[in-house]
Design a protein around this motif. Structure first.
Motif, PDB file in Angstrom:
ATOM      1  N   ALA A 341      11.448 181.048  25.107  1.00 15.87           N
ATOM      2  CA  ALA A 341      12.410 182.052  24.431  1.00 15.87           C
ATOM      3  C   ALA A 341      10.555 183.120  24.389  1.00 15.87           C
ATOM      4  O   ALA A 341       9.623 183.138  24.687  1.00 15.87           O
ATOM      5  N   ALA A 342      11.970 184.829  24.804  1.00 15.86           N
ATOM      6  CA  ALA A 342      10.867 185.721  24.919  1.00 15.86           C
ATOM      7  C   ALA A 342      11.286 186.674  23.851  1.00 15.86           C
ATOM      8  O   ALA A 342      12.262 187.022  24.444  1.00 15.86           O
ATOM      9  N   LEU A 343      10.255 187.441  23.252  1.00 14.32           N
ATOM     10  CA  LEU A 343      10.798 188.851  22.818  1.00 14.32           C
ATOM     11  C   LEU A 343      10.473 189.762  23.715  1.00 14.32           C
ATOM     12  O   LEU A 343      10.122 190.181  24.005  1.00 14.32           O
ATOM     13  N   SER A 352      15.615 189.174  22.331  1.00 11.03           N
ATOM     14  CA  SER A 352      14.975 187.954  23.675  1.00 11.03           C
ATOM     15  C   SER A 352      15.305 188.037  24.786  1.00 11.03           C
ATOM     16  O   SER A 352      17.195 189.222  24.647  1.00 11.03           O
ATOM     17  N   GLY A 353      14.832 187.220  25.041  1.00  9.37           N
ATOM     18  CA  GLY A 353      15.751 186.531  26.378  1.00  9.37           C
ATOM     19  C   GLY A 353      14.871 185.434  26.995  1.00  9.37           C
ATOM     20  O   GLY A 353      14.155 185.081  26.211  1.00  9.37           O
ATOM     21  N   ILE A 362      15.881 186.126  31.859  1.00  9.41           N
ATOM     22  CA  ILE A 362      17.007 187.067  31.990  1.00  9.41           C
ATOM     23  C   ILE A 362      17.703 187.265  30.112  1.00  9.41           C
ATOM     24  O   ILE A 362      16.668 186.796  29.202  1.00  9.41           O
ATOM     25  N   THR A 363      18.215 188.628  30.250  1.00  6.10           N
ATOM     26  CA  THR A 363      18.447 188.834  28.657  1.00  6.10           C
ATOM     27  C   THR A 363      19.817 189.330  28.847  1.00  6.10           C
ATOM     28  O   THR A 363      20.492 188.720  29.865  1.00  6.10           O
ATOM     29  N   LEU A 368      17.738 196.677  26.816  1.00  8.59           N
ATOM     30  CA  LEU A 368      16.848 197.085  27.453  1.00  8.59           C
ATOM     31  C   LEU A 368      16.730 198.470  27.143  1.00  8.59           C
ATOM     32  O   LEU A 368      16.278 199.449  27.116  1.00  8.59           O
ATOM     33  N   ASP A 369      18.304 198.934  26.680  1.00  7.47           N
ATOM     34  CA  ASP A 369      18.233 200.203  26.325  1.00  7.47           C
ATOM     35  C   ASP A 369      17.762 201.321  27.047  1.00  7.47           C
ATOM     36  O   ASP A 369      17.317 202.343  27.127  1.00  7.47           O
ATOM     37  N   ARG A 370      18.508 200.914  28.178  1.00  4.12           N
ATOM     38  CA  ARG A 370      17.585 201.727  30.110  1.00  4.12           C
ATOM     39  C   ARG A 370      16.266 201.797  30.640  1.00  4.12           C
ATOM     40  O   ARG A 370      16.084 202.952  30.696  1.00  4.12           O
TER      41      ARG A 370
END
Length: 499
Positions: A341-343, A352-353, A362-363, A368-370
């Motif tokens: 798990a990634a922040l 999270s991803g 993958i997330t 990502l908010d562009r």
């Protein structure tokens, strides 16, 4: 072995005068000022529960409560009546119990309520051994109400008012807004008239686990009574299952779990199971919490290790329990996957991803908010945090039925065990909660997930070709697929219920 159901109880508080004037007020008061509890030691008749239940009965307003490590019965209304409801019946003999307070703590008592010439020792007179009529409930005497400093410290750090955290309790259906640190208080009670402990729970004390040995992903169980004394014949000692979602504070004083708990379960026990035995891990302190207007579907639990250590300090080393009976619960399969798990942080948005290869994460697109790049934090097996950077190689269009994005790290991950898709990663990634657009309600326990069977073929193709064009298929979707993601029916004729 003591099962969680046999050592759990319900604690209710009221004023004697109110009951005498209006008997109907007893159930109302009990329903409003009640919580779950634990029979710590059957032979000693000691009950542990949440302390917030008794704060409405303080003789004086709560002023500078945080400066006092504990309060004695004299700080509360003289007509306070405490009742404890147990799940079973029997009879046995009565022990004598005397506990002296730590000398360095006596000065911290409520001097306004405690006369100076009183002996600051909660002392229980011995009762004549013998048989007595079994009861399902028993009056209880308060020994003390005390604060767990370790839990209070980490609670103050993580849940600040500026972040708009709100905690709700059974009491008056209102949030604990003005004094959130009230959640760190617990009460130790004695039930001299209850003589069922020996046969119902046995003579041994509860087994418990050292909180430092807990790990994220461990399965756990809660046993408590939703709504406290309300309809106890239905709700008493209800079981719920979840996992250790996270741990924080000194000696893991704060435990977060996704086990479903409701108001009234405050003071109930949370357990782990090992070798067919249950071990107490902590006490529920907040079953419901909100951040701003969003319900956080996690329950706050205080470590039993920290609670018992606080009691030892106050009671001059008096041991209710011996050393922990389980210090190394062992590893769990879910714990092995925590490193995947990634922040992800981009601008002021975070999410999270999931790591699916040494360089790919993958997330969801909305995380990502562009942003063209993100900051990535990953906790390795050694509990160290890796801080990396990643660039966004693909994000679906807003018109796509799939809310998904792919991030490529600047360097390979060598210390992370990548999940095997066929055996470990069976479902997919969480995309969103369910939301009622008409009423505005969000349902955090109802989640939409992107199936891994859709994502894995294009991820494999990209790993081989490094061609971003392989992801374009995720931007295309049929009308039927778009309707499913919007929870729109495929038929224009409403279906009648057969109920």
């Amino acid at each position: 072995m003591i099962s969680p159901e046999r050592c759990s109880c319900i604690v209710s508080a009221s004023l004697v005068k109110e009951v005498q004037v209006n008997p109907a007020a007893e159930s109302q008061r009990d329903g409003s000022w009640g919580c779950s509890g634990l029979l710590l030691h059957p032979r000693r008749r000691l009950v542990l529960c949440h302390g917030q239940t008794f704060f409405p009965f303080l003789r004086r307003p709560k002023r500078n409560l945080g400066r006092r490590p504990f309060l004695l019965p004299g700080a509360f209304h003289s007509d306070l009546q405490i009742q404890v409801q147990f799940p079973g019946t029997s009879s046995s003999t009565q022990p004598e119990l005397a506990m002296s307070l730590a000398s360095n703590d006596t000065g911290a008592l409520n001097s306004e309520s405690e006369p100076r010439n009183l002996d600051c020792r909660p002392r229980l007179s011995s009762l004549t051994p013998g048989q007595a009529k079994a009861k399902r409930s028993s009056p209880a005497e308060m020994l003390m109400v005390f604060s767990c400093q370790e839990f209070g410290d980490i609670f103050r750090t993580l849940f600040s008012k500026s972040d708009k955290w709100y905690f709700y309790s059974e009491d008056k259906n209102q949030e604990v807004h003005g004094e959130p640190l009230d959640l760190a208080w617990f009460a130790l009670l004695w039930c001299p008239g209850w003589v069922d402990g020996g046969s119902v729970c046995g003579e041994e004390a509860l087994r418990y686990v050292r909180s430092e040995s807990l790990s994220k992903g461990q399965p756990l169980f809660s046993c408590a009574s939703p709504f406290a004394s309300f309809c106890s014949e239905i709700f008493m000692n209800t079981l719920s299952q979840g996992i250790v979602s996270n741990l924080a504070g000194e000696r893991n004083a704060l435990i977060l779990t996704d086990a479903r708990c409701l108001p009234g379960t405050e003071g109930g026990g949370v357990y782990i199971r090992s070798q067919h035995l249950y071990y107490l891990a902590g006490l529920i302190v907040a079953p419901l919490c909100w951040k701003a207007n969003d319900w956080v579907g996690l329950t706050l639990v205080c470590s039993i290790t920290c609670i018992l250590e606080t009691m030892r300090r106050i009671l001059n080393g008096f041991e209710i329990f011996g050393p922990p009976t389980l210090t190394a619960p062992g590893s769990h399969r879910l714990t092995r996957l925590l490193g995947t798990a990634a922040l992800l942080e981009s601008n002021r948005v975070w999410g999270s991803g999931v790591i699916v290869s040494p360089r790919l994460i993958i997330t969801c697109r909305h995380v990502l908010d562009r942003a063209p790049s993100v900051r990535v934090k990953i906790q390795s097996d050694s509990n160290s945090c890796l801080a990396l950077k990643g660039r966004v190689v693909f994000a679906t269009k807003e018109t796509s039925p799939y809310d998904v994005a792919v991030v490529e790290l600047d360097e390979d991950l060598s210390s992370i065990e990548i999940p095997t898709i066929a055996s470990d990663f069976k479902t997919g990634i969480i995309s969103s909660n369910a939301r009622n657009n008409n009423g505005g309600a969000t349902y955090p326990h109802l989640n939409f997930s992107l199936p891994i069977t859709v994502l894995w073929p294009v991820l494999s193709a990209y790993n081989q070709t490094r061609d971003v064009a392989v992801f374009e298929g995720l931007n295309r979707g049929s009308k039927h697929l778009r309707a499913l993601w919007r929870l729109q029916g495929s038929t224009s004729v409403p279906q009648r219920s057969k109920l």
